[in-house]
Design a protein around this motif. Structure first.
Motif, PDB file in Angstrom:
ATOM      1  N   SER A  90      -4.781   1.842  -9.413  1.00 54.33           N
ATOM      2  CA  SER A  90      -3.370   2.429  -9.460  1.00 54.33           C
ATOM      3  C   SER A  90      -2.486   1.710 -10.377  1.00 54.33           C
ATOM      4  O   SER A  90      -2.100   0.399 -10.102  1.00 54.33           O
ATOM      5  CB  SER A  90      -2.558   2.253  -8.026  1.00 54.33           C
ATOM      6  N   GLY A  93       1.128   1.136  -8.804  1.00 57.36           N
ATOM      7  CA  GLY A  93       1.175   0.567  -7.385  1.00 57.36           C
ATOM      8  C   GLY A  93       1.897   1.501  -6.217  1.00 57.36           C
ATOM      9  O   GLY A  93       2.246   0.935  -5.202  1.00 57.36           O
ATOM     10  N   PRO A  97       0.396   2.722   2.814  1.00 55.24           N
ATOM     11  CA  PRO A  97      -0.581   1.667   3.300  1.00 55.24           C
ATOM     12  C   PRO A  97      -0.895   2.637   4.578  1.00 55.24           C
ATOM     13  O   PRO A  97      -2.096   2.098   5.112  1.00 55.24           O
ATOM     14  CB  PRO A  97       0.169   0.529   3.873  1.00 55.24           C
ATOM     15  N   TRP A 102      -7.540   2.729   3.823  1.00 54.49           N
ATOM     16  CA  TRP A 102      -7.316   1.132   4.176  1.00 54.49           C
ATOM     17  C   TRP A 102      -7.805   0.753   5.662  1.00 54.49           C
ATOM     18  O   TRP A 102      -7.891  -0.357   5.916  1.00 54.49           O
ATOM     19  CB  TRP A 102      -5.932   0.776   4.148  1.00 54.49           C
ATOM     20  N   VAL A 110      -8.042  -3.457  -4.735  1.00 55.03           N
ATOM     21  CA  VAL A 110      -6.817  -2.568  -5.701  1.00 55.03           C
ATOM     22  C   VAL A 110      -7.034  -3.196  -7.041  1.00 55.03           C
ATOM     23  O   VAL A 110      -6.365  -4.616  -7.156  1.00 55.03           O
ATOM     24  CB  VAL A 110      -5.681  -2.309  -4.803  1.00 55.03           C
ATOM     25  N   THR A 112      -4.600  -3.097 -10.334  1.00 59.76           N
ATOM     26  CA  THR A 112      -3.388  -2.643 -10.717  1.00 59.76           C
ATOM     27  C   THR A 112      -2.665  -3.188 -11.917  1.00 59.76           C
ATOM     28  O   THR A 112      -3.331  -4.247 -12.398  1.00 59.76           O
ATOM     29  CB  THR A 112      -2.447  -2.620  -9.498  1.00 59.76           C
ATOM     30  N   LYS A 119       4.588  -4.739  -5.937  1.00 56.35           N
ATOM     31  CA  LYS A 119       4.612  -3.826  -5.075  1.00 56.35           C
ATOM     32  C   LYS A 119       3.498  -4.093  -4.134  1.00 56.35           C
ATOM     33  O   LYS A 119       3.800  -3.933  -2.795  1.00 56.35           O
ATOM     34  CB  LYS A 119       4.720  -2.283  -5.538  1.00 56.35           C
ATOM     35  N   LEU A 120       2.464  -4.115  -4.335  1.00 54.90           N
ATOM     36  CA  LEU A 120       1.199  -3.803  -3.378  1.00 54.90           C
ATOM     37  C   LEU A 120       0.992  -5.291  -2.596  1.00 54.90           C
ATOM     38  O   LEU A 120       0.445  -5.037  -1.555  1.00 54.90           O
ATOM     39  CB  LEU A 120       0.137  -3.551  -4.326  1.00 54.90           C
ATOM     40  N   ARG A 123       2.837  -4.609   0.559  1.00 53.49           N
ATOM     41  CA  ARG A 123       2.710  -3.079   1.149  1.00 53.49           C
ATOM     42  C   ARG A 123       1.291  -3.504   1.800  1.00 53.49           C
ATOM     43  O   ARG A 123       1.209  -2.670   2.797  1.00 53.49           O
ATOM     44  CB  ARG A 123       2.903  -2.103   0.064  1.00 53.49           C
ATOM     45  N   LEU A 124       0.386  -3.943   1.154  1.00 59.67           N
ATOM     46  CA  LEU A 124      -1.124  -3.656   1.504  1.00 59.67           C
ATOM     47  C   LEU A 124      -1.546  -5.310   1.949  1.00 59.67           C
ATOM     48  O   LEU A 124      -2.713  -5.582   2.437  1.00 59.67           O
ATOM     49  CB  LEU A 124      -2.170  -3.423   0.331  1.00 59.67           C
ATOM     50  N   VAL A 130      -5.331  -7.489  -3.969  1.00 56.38           N
ATOM     51  CA  VAL A 130      -4.855  -6.675  -4.830  1.00 56.38           C
ATOM     52  C   VAL A 130      -5.139  -7.880  -6.127  1.00 56.38           C
ATOM     53  O   VAL A 130      -4.981  -8.763  -6.222  1.00 56.38           O
ATOM     54  CB  VAL A 130      -3.236  -6.808  -4.676  1.00 56.38           C
TER      55      VAL A 130
END
Length: 231
Positions: A90, A93, A97, A102, A110, A112, A119-120, A123-124, A130
């Motif tokens: 992505s 991003g 979630p 996931w 991920v 990115t 962002k991620l 978030r994740l 990430v």
């Protein structure tokens, strides 16, 4: 940083006769039959990692698992994780979630951009690693990183943008295309590939297999069939 050997890249796709991977309806169009779904499960089980793009992740909300308990047991017996590493790509991003991806299976990763990683990472958190690749997601850099991680065989399951980028960048070692006896014909439906500057050589056709009403075509995109054709 030491560069590992890039993984063998296998693109896997099911298409309609007219080259679509879905129709324009809200429901997912199932192009494969039961036997072909089982074949894909085996290909997943044989892979070290499975990669999917953000657009397909959002549209289909897949779990992306090896369904067969016997195949998962065979992976464990061979000293591998129960499930292949699941990879999402992505650039922006923008990933939810709450997606099923996931919350099922083993490890997730991920790829990115630097901006997407901002962002991620929150978030994740606790759901996926990430990895930022810089100002853009460059597939060569992605494959180099997977090589360093010891990934030897990568299965790519789409969607359109991801398949287009791998083939146009000449980074696919194998293409497995299951052709279903369906015609979609919707201008708004997603196609297997988008416009791009692809290599102009003829791909080498390895095999054609009948799986019920499905025709499975296996190509080696980086090997040319031009010489054989000219003879």
């Amino acid at each position: 940083m030491t560069q590992g050997i890039r993984p063998y890249v296998l693109l896997s796709v099911a298409v309609s006769v007219d080259g679509y991977i879905d129709d324009a309806s809200p429901q997912r169009l199932k192009l494969s039959n039961a036997a072909d779904f089982d074949r894909v499960d085996q290909v997943r089980a044989d892979s070290d990692a499975i990669l999917i793009g953000a657009e397909t992740l959002r549209r289909d909300n897949p779990r992306l698992l090896v369904d067969s308990a016997q195949r998962r047991a065979a992976r464990i017996a061979a000293g591998k994780p129960e499930y292949p590493l699941k990879i999402a790509v992505s650039a922006r991003g923008d990933l939810d979630p709450e997606l099923r991806f996931w919350h099922h299976g083993g490890d997730k990763l991920v790829y990115t951009t630097d901006a997407g990683a901002t962002k991620l990472r929150d978030r994740l958190a606790g759901l996926a690693e990430v990895a930022a690749l810089g100002a853009e997601v460059e597939l060569g850099a992605l494959l180099d990183d997977l090589g360093r991680r010891g990934i030897a065989r990568l299965m790519v399951e789409g969607g359109t943008r991801i398949h287009t980028e791998f083939l146009s960048a000449d980074l696919a070692d194998e293409l497995q295309m299951a052709v279903a006896p369906i015609v979609v014909g919707h201008a708004a439906a997603p196609r297997f590939l988008g416009p791009a500057a692809y290599p102009t050589r003829r791909m080498h056709l390895v095999d054609v297999t009948r799986i019920g009403d499905i025709a499975l075509l296996r190509y080696l995109p980086r090997q040319s069939s031009d010489a054989a054709h000219d003879r």
